[in-house]
Write a protein that holds these residues in place. Sequence first.
Motif, mmCIF file in Angstrom:
data_model
loop_
_atom_site.group_PDB
_atom_site.id
_atom_site.type_symbol
_atom_site.label_atom_id
_atom_site.label_comp_id
_atom_site.label_asym_id
_atom_site.label_seq_id
_atom_site.Cartn_x
_atom_site.Cartn_y
_atom_site.Cartn_z
ATOM 1 N N ASN A 170 -5.222 -1.749 -2.369
ATOM 2 C CA ASN A 170 -4.996 -2.983 -1.599
ATOM 3 C C ASN A 170 -6.295 -3.553 -1.043
ATOM 4 O O ASN A 170 -6.351 -4.030 0.099
ATOM 5 C CB ASN A 170 -3.989 -2.734 -0.459
ATOM 6 N N TRP A 171 -7.349 -3.497 -1.856
ATOM 7 C CA TRP A 171 -8.639 -4.064 -1.467
ATOM 8 C C TRP A 171 -8.731 -5.518 -1.907
ATOM 9 O O TRP A 171 -8.162 -5.907 -2.928
ATOM 10 C CB TRP A 171 -9.786 -3.273 -2.117
ATOM 11 N N ASP A 172 -9.478 -6.291 -1.149
ATOM 12 C CA ASP A 172 -9.735 -7.686 -1.500
ATOM 13 C C ASP A 172 -10.980 -7.743 -2.390
ATOM 14 O O ASP A 172 -12.049 -7.274 -1.993
ATOM 15 C CB ASP A 172 -9.947 -8.504 -0.218
ATOM 16 N N GLY A 198 -15.827 -9.073 -23.198
ATOM 17 C CA GLY A 198 -16.503 -8.283 -22.177
ATOM 18 C C GLY A 198 -17.591 -9.076 -21.475
ATOM 19 O O GLY A 198 -17.602 -10.311 -21.499
ATOM 20 N N TYR A 199 -18.523 -8.355 -20.889
ATOM 21 C CA TYR A 199 -19.569 -8.989 -20.089
ATOM 22 C C TYR A 199 -20.937 -8.370 -20.363
ATOM 23 O O TYR A 199 -21.048 -7.147 -20.498
ATOM 24 C CB TYR A 199 -19.266 -8.831 -18.591
ATOM 25 N N LYS A 200 -21.933 -9.237 -20.396
ATOM 26 C CA LYS A 200 -23.300 -8.725 -20.389
ATOM 27 C C LYS A 200 -23.621 -8.216 -18.984
ATOM 28 O O LYS A 200 -24.339 -7.238 -18.815
ATOM 29 C CB LYS A 200 -24.275 -9.835 -20.777
ATOM 30 N N GLU A 201 -23.068 -8.917 -17.995
ATOM 31 C CA GLU A 201 -23.249 -8.523 -16.593
ATOM 32 C C GLU A 201 -22.127 -9.132 -15.763
ATOM 33 O O GLU A 201 -21.716 -10.273 -16.013
ATOM 34 C CB GLU A 201 -24.600 -9.009 -16.066
ATOM 35 N N ILE A 202 -21.616 -8.391 -14.806
ATOM 36 C CA ILE A 202 -20.636 -8.932 -13.870
ATOM 37 C C ILE A 202 -20.836 -8.269 -12.511
ATOM 38 O O ILE A 202 -21.107 -7.063 -12.431
ATOM 39 C CB ILE A 202 -19.190 -8.754 -14.379
ATOM 40 N N VAL A 203 -20.753 -9.081 -11.471
ATOM 41 C CA VAL A 203 -20.935 -8.595 -10.094
ATOM 42 C C VAL A 203 -19.682 -8.956 -9.300
ATOM 43 O O VAL A 203 -19.250 -10.108 -9.310
ATOM 44 C CB VAL A 203 -22.175 -9.227 -9.421
ATOM 45 N N ILE A 204 -19.106 -7.967 -8.611
ATOM 46 C CA ILE A 204 -17.937 -8.222 -7.775
ATOM 47 C C ILE A 204 -18.201 -7.727 -6.360
ATOM 48 O O ILE A 204 -19.022 -6.838 -6.143
ATOM 49 C CB ILE A 204 -16.662 -7.556 -8.335
ATOM 50 N N ARG A 205 -17.500 -8.339 -5.425
ATOM 51 C CA ARG A 205 -17.588 -7.928 -4.019
ATOM 52 C C ARG A 205 -16.245 -7.364 -3.596
ATOM 53 O O ARG A 205 -15.204 -7.971 -3.846
ATOM 54 C CB ARG A 205 -17.947 -9.112 -3.122
ATOM 55 N N ILE A 206 -16.265 -6.188 -2.966
ATOM 56 C CA ILE A 206 -15.046 -5.577 -2.456
ATOM 57 C C ILE A 206 -15.084 -5.615 -0.940
ATOM 58 O O ILE A 206 -15.989 -5.060 -0.313
ATOM 59 C CB ILE A 206 -14.885 -4.133 -2.961
ATOM 60 N N ASN A 207 -14.103 -6.302 -0.376
ATOM 61 C CA ASN A 207 -14.031 -6.472 1.070
ATOM 62 C C ASN A 207 -12.948 -5.548 1.614
ATOM 63 O O ASN A 207 -11.766 -5.865 1.599
ATOM 64 C CB ASN A 207 -13.714 -7.940 1.393
ATOM 65 N N SER A 208 -13.371 -4.376 2.079
ATOM 66 C CA SER A 208 -12.413 -3.422 2.643
ATOM 67 C C SER A 208 -13.152 -2.330 3.400
ATOM 68 O O SER A 208 -14.236 -1.903 3.000
ATOM 69 C CB SER A 208 -11.568 -2.782 1.542
ATOM 70 N N HIS A 209 -12.540 -1.884 4.478
ATOM 71 C CA HIS A 209 -13.110 -0.790 5.260
ATOM 72 C C HIS A 209 -13.220 0.463 4.394
ATOM 73 O O HIS A 209 -12.269 0.840 3.722
ATOM 74 C CB HIS A 209 -12.215 -0.513 6.474
ATOM 75 N N ASN A 210 -14.405 1.068 4.385
ATOM 76 C CA ASN A 210 -14.672 2.315 3.662
ATOM 77 C C ASN A 210 -14.711 2.149 2.146
ATOM 78 O O ASN A 210 -14.642 3.131 1.403
ATOM 79 C CB ASN A 210 -13.640 3.391 4.022
ATOM 80 N N ALA A 211 -14.848 0.924 1.654
ATOM 81 C CA ALA A 211 -14.935 0.711 0.205
ATOM 82 C C ALA A 211 -16.178 1.387 -0.369
ATOM 83 O O ALA A 211 -16.123 2.064 -1.397
ATOM 84 C CB ALA A 211 -14.948 -0.782 -0.121
ATOM 85 N N TYR A 212 -17.317 1.226 0.315
ATOM 86 C CA TYR A 212 -18.544 1.849 -0.180
ATOM 87 C C TYR A 212 -18.438 3.365 -0.148
ATOM 88 O O TYR A 212 -18.887 4.049 -1.070
ATOM 89 C CB TYR A 212 -19.752 1.385 0.640
ATOM 90 N N GLY A 213 -17.827 3.902 0.913
ATOM 91 C CA GLY A 213 -17.677 5.353 1.023
ATOM 92 C C GLY A 213 -16.893 5.943 -0.130
ATOM 93 O O GLY A 213 -17.166 7.061 -0.571
#
Length: 360
Positions: free
Chosen positions: A143-145, A158-173
């Motif tokens: 349930n991450w944004d 597919g992609y040569k490159e793709i960048v996404i942002r994940i907006n959620s508490h502890n996503a990086y962890g």
Amino acid sequence: MKTSIITKLKELLNRHEELESLLSNSNIFSNQKLFSNLSREYSKLTSITDYFRKWQKINQDIENLKQLSKDNELQDIAQIELCESYKNIEILEHKIQMLLLPQDPDDERNCFIEIRAATGGDEAAIFAGDLFRMYMRYAEICNWDVKIINANDSEHGGYKEIVIRINSHNAYGRLKFESGGHRVQRIPDTESQGRIHTSTCTVAVIPEIAENAILQINPNDLKIDSFRSSGAGGQHVNTTDSAIRITHIPTGITVECQHERSQHKNKARALTILASRIESLQKAKRHATEANLRRNLLGTGDRSDRIRTYNFPQGRITDHRINLTVYRLDEILNGRLEYLIDPVLHEYKAEQLTTLSEQN
């Protein structure tokens, strides 16, 4: 439990009691910022002090039971209760040690995931698309944004490159150990001889930094270009120079953003990514220069580190850092990444525990 750890726990217990007294002070309550900071510290200490109090009580019970065991009539009962107490105290000590492990302040942050096709041409780009969908499905399960920041499509999928942002508490962890080289072994659709090809993609997971850190970048160190966005997005995207490319001259780091409709928003988002990548680079350099740095079990997180192989003919995935092989390729590609993430995090904590024991 070692004397040094017990001493530290007693200090934390005293601090917890001090905070309890401070939080009941009306003068502290009137200062909302101070009250909030002290409340967070109090909350963090509550679990470990509760466990330590239980440990102290059981430890005292053990001493009493040892005395009772000297009584011939009570010896059998005392031994049974002693055995149970030793089991309970071992469980408590493990929980306490886990809570004493140093916390990475970045763990609670949002993050960016950068996926790039490496060796393998079109097949690598197709695999980059597979990884992108894997992370998207995992984000849905959690349930991450998620938002696409930039995408460079490949002509054959597919992609040569793709960048996404994940907006959620502890996503990086949860995702930080996904950084590194991901290798795929499979038979491409275009392969008439049925030969297995090997291709690679690189993944970088970067914690999003606070907005005030963006202001620390010297504007004179930036080269900013605008260009026409490509891909889906309607007439507006295709007819205006809303896409932004920012190059940080001292480091050579380049960031593109084209998925916002306005140039202003794309620039703001690109600056956020750039600042996060610069901080991540500086952090890596600091770690590399630490005295007597031993190579971590989980690698450096550099893209050059091959962390995982996805073997399609055998339906397996191998994580080379912890020698883990899982025969659940389809499930994992459909977002069940916990089969890989949880064992890696477990090994990481086990290594931290070893380091903690060596230091105390």
